[in-house]
Design a protein around this motif. Sequence first.
Motif, PDB file in Angstrom:
ATOM      1  N   VAL A   1       7.141   6.245   1.839  1.00  0.00           N
ATOM      2  CA  VAL A   1       7.538   7.303   0.916  1.00  0.00           C
ATOM      3  C   VAL A   1       9.008   7.662   1.120  1.00  0.00           C
ATOM      4  N   VAL A   2       9.758   7.641   0.025  1.00  0.00           N
ATOM      5  CA  VAL A   2      11.176   8.018   0.020  1.00  0.00           C
ATOM      6  C   VAL A   2      11.346   9.408  -0.579  1.00  0.00           C
ATOM      7  N   ALA A   3      10.582   9.722  -1.608  1.00  0.00           N
ATOM      8  CA  ALA A   3      10.619  11.037  -2.253  1.00  0.00           C
ATOM      9  C   ALA A   3       9.266  11.271  -2.909  1.00  0.00           C
ATOM     10  N   GLU A   4       8.946  12.556  -3.071  1.00  0.00           N
ATOM     11  CA  GLU A   4       7.657  12.912  -3.674  1.00  0.00           C
ATOM     12  C   GLU A   4       7.758  14.312  -4.251  1.00  0.00           C
ATOM     13  N   ARG A   5       7.063  14.565  -5.365  1.00  0.00           N
ATOM     14  CA  ARG A   5       7.031  15.905  -5.919  1.00  0.00           C
ATOM     15  C   ARG A   5       5.676  16.143  -6.583  1.00  0.00           C
ATOM     16  N   PRO A   6       5.167  17.372  -6.512  1.00  0.00           N
ATOM     17  CA  PRO A   6       3.955  17.708  -7.252  1.00  0.00           C
ATOM     18  C   PRO A   6       4.271  17.812  -8.737  1.00  0.00           C
ATOM     19  N   VAL A   7       3.318  17.461  -9.579  1.00  0.00           N
ATOM     20  CA  VAL A   7       3.489  17.526 -11.028  1.00  0.00           C
ATOM     21  C   VAL A   7       2.217  18.111 -11.642  1.00  0.00           C
ATOM     22  N   ASP A   8       2.357  18.598 -12.884  1.00  0.00           N
ATOM     23  CA  ASP A   8       1.195  19.135 -13.584  1.00  0.00           C
ATOM     24  C   ASP A   8       0.246  18.000 -13.969  1.00  0.00           C
ATOM     25  N   PRO A   9      -1.032  18.224 -13.850  1.00  0.00           N
ATOM     26  CA  PRO A   9      -1.983  17.227 -14.357  1.00  0.00           C
ATOM     27  C   PRO A   9      -2.073  17.342 -15.886  1.00  0.00           C
ATOM     28  N   HIS A  10      -2.244  16.228 -16.597  1.00  0.00           N
ATOM     29  CA  HIS A  10      -2.405  14.908 -16.062  1.00  0.00           C
ATOM     30  C   HIS A  10      -1.168  14.111 -16.385  1.00  0.00           C
ATOM     31  N   HIS A  11      -0.382  13.764 -15.341  1.00  0.00           N
ATOM     32  CA  HIS A  11       0.714  12.831 -15.523  1.00  0.00           C
ATOM     33  C   HIS A  11       0.111  11.433 -15.635  1.00  0.00           C
TER      34      HIS A  11
ATOM     35  N   ALA B   1       8.979  -0.170 -11.232  1.00  0.00           N
ATOM     36  CA  ALA B   1       9.969  -0.416 -10.192  1.00  0.00           C
ATOM     37  C   ALA B   1      11.331  -0.644 -10.815  1.00  0.00           C
ATOM     38  N   ASP B   2      12.372  -0.458  -9.987  1.00  0.00           N
ATOM     39  CA  ASP B   2      13.737  -0.641 -10.486  1.00  0.00           C
ATOM     40  C   ASP B   2      14.515  -1.685  -9.699  1.00  0.00           C
ATOM     41  N   GLY B   3      13.839  -2.460  -8.856  1.00  0.00           N
ATOM     42  CA  GLY B   3      14.513  -3.475  -8.061  1.00  0.00           C
ATOM     43  C   GLY B   3      14.716  -3.068  -6.625  1.00  0.00           C
ATOM     44  N   SER B   4      14.761  -1.764  -6.364  1.00  0.00           N
ATOM     45  CA  SER B   4      14.914  -1.259  -5.001  1.00  0.00           C
ATOM     46  C   SER B   4      13.744  -0.395  -4.573  1.00  0.00           C
ATOM     47  N   PHE B   5      13.111   0.290  -5.529  1.00  0.00           N
ATOM     48  CA  PHE B   5      12.037   1.230  -5.218  1.00  0.00           C
ATOM     49  C   PHE B   5      10.921   1.121  -6.244  1.00  0.00           C
ATOM     50  N   ILE B   6       9.756   1.613  -5.852  1.00  0.00           N
ATOM     51  CA  ILE B   6       8.591   1.691  -6.735  1.00  0.00           C
ATOM     52  C   ILE B   6       8.299   3.158  -7.010  1.00  0.00           C
ATOM     53  N   TYR B   7       7.905   3.459  -8.242  1.00  0.00           N
ATOM     54  CA  TYR B   7       7.592   4.828  -8.664  1.00  0.00           C
ATOM     55  C   TYR B   7       6.123   4.863  -9.084  1.00  0.00           C
ATOM     56  N   TRP B   8       5.337   5.687  -8.383  1.00  0.00           N
ATOM     57  CA  TRP B   8       3.896   5.762  -8.568  1.00  0.00           C
ATOM     58  C   TRP B   8       3.559   7.097  -9.227  1.00  0.00           C
ATOM     59  N   SER B   9       2.975   7.058 -10.410  1.00  0.00           N
ATOM     60  CA  SER B   9       2.583   8.280 -11.111  1.00  0.00           C
ATOM     61  C   SER B   9       1.101   8.532 -10.882  1.00  0.00           C
ATOM     62  N   MET B  10       0.821   9.504 -10.028  1.00  0.00           N
ATOM     63  CA  MET B  10      -0.553   9.880  -9.738  1.00  0.00           C
ATOM     64  C   MET B  10      -0.917  11.110 -10.565  1.00  0.00           C
ATOM     65  N   PHE B  11      -2.159  11.492 -10.521  1.00  0.00           N
ATOM     66  CA  PHE B  11      -2.654  12.579 -11.368  1.00  0.00           C
ATOM     67  C   PHE B  11      -1.851  13.867 -11.178  1.00  0.00           C
ATOM     68  N   THR B  12      -1.509  14.193  -9.949  1.00  0.00           N
ATOM     69  CA  THR B  12      -0.795  15.437  -9.645  1.00  0.00           C
ATOM     70  C   THR B  12       0.444  15.222  -8.771  1.00  0.00           C
TER      71      THR B  12
ATOM     72  N   THR C   1       0.848  -1.187   0.000  1.00  0.00           N
ATOM     73  CA  THR C   1       0.000   0.000   0.000  1.00  0.00           C
ATOM     74  C   THR C   1       0.882   1.234   0.000  1.00  0.00           C
ATOM     75  N   CYS C   2       0.710   2.083  -1.002  1.00  0.00           N
ATOM     76  CA  CYS C   2       1.466   3.332  -1.085  1.00  0.00           C
ATOM     77  C   CYS C   2       1.007   4.266   0.024  1.00  0.00           C
ATOM     78  N   GLN C   3       1.953   4.802   0.803  1.00  0.00           N
ATOM     79  CA  GLN C   3       1.609   5.647   1.942  1.00  0.00           C
ATOM     80  C   GLN C   3       1.486   7.120   1.584  1.00  0.00           C
ATOM     81  N   ALA C   4       1.608   7.447   0.295  1.00  0.00           N
ATOM     82  CA  ALA C   4       1.354   8.823  -0.160  1.00  0.00           C
ATOM     83  C   ALA C   4      -0.111   8.965  -0.530  1.00  0.00           C
ATOM     84  N   GLU C   5      -0.539  10.205  -0.752  1.00  0.00           N
ATOM     85  CA  GLU C   5      -1.888  10.463  -1.228  1.00  0.00           C
ATOM     86  C   GLU C   5      -1.855  11.647  -2.181  1.00  0.00           C
ATOM     87  N   ALA C   6      -2.861  11.698  -3.063  1.00  0.00           N
ATOM     88  CA  ALA C   6      -2.902  12.726  -4.092  1.00  0.00           C
ATOM     89  C   ALA C   6      -4.346  13.119  -4.366  1.00  0.00           C
TER      90      ALA C   6
END
Length: 256
Positions: free
Chosen positions: A61-71, A39-50, A25-30
């Motif tokens: 969560v190891v890192a997080e950044r806001p992005v323009d919708p719609h990613h 994934a790259d073998g060590s981490f998972i990368y989740w592309s959410m709407f924003t 379960t991803c512990q981030a929210e959007a």
Amino acid sequence: MKSFLYALLMLVCGALPTFAAPPITCQAEASGHLQGFDADGSFIYWSMFTNLVKTDFAGRVVAERPVDPHHGDCCVHDGKVYVATQNRTKERRGVFINVYSCDDLRPAGEFTINFPFEGGIDGITYADGFFYVGEGKPKDSVQPFNWVHKFTPEFVAVDKIKVPGQTTYGIQTITFAHGFFWLGTYSKERTYQCAPDFKLVTHHEVDISVGAFALPKGPGGEPRLMVARNIKKENGLWTASAAPAILKDGRLVMEK
């Protein structure tokens, strides 16, 4: 990239006689739902709407950044996360491939897709030296096929591939795993399993429309995928979970 059988999951799965991978379960929210993950073998990368989120395999969560919708959907290649983006902001409206460093998700480049995509873009994967990007469709489209575009690593278009099928919004996610392309759609056929030349092998009921990536094969050599699911929280925000699926007797089913 999605075609790798990830070393970390090899270690996890090797300790379990059923080759089971634990749910995540991803512990981030959007403010918008998950569009794709890799994934790259060590981490998972989740592309959410924003939001673009990096977690460990426990969902922390190891890192997080806001992005323009719609990613949209994303894929990992050579230390970078590539995201198929239908940018809907007034200042940046258009179709792009946004690139981020896997280390800390800092921006690491951008490619503008200059030819028209009527329904935008969403699915993306990397295989055998090329990127493959799924074209969207308008919701009410009656087009009985879908387009997948093939690009060089510099995102020069080299081919346009037709995949038969009536879908809503076109190709949502793509992953190349275990020698097949797996296409996630919003349609009654849900998931398309295609050969390397995109000839249709079969459809599956398991829904990978918000993301999938390769897992180590099962004890009998069966292809396995980690499959994402959206979760809408009581506060109105979104997160996501993931659980393994396995190809048994020609059918993709969730592991139990």
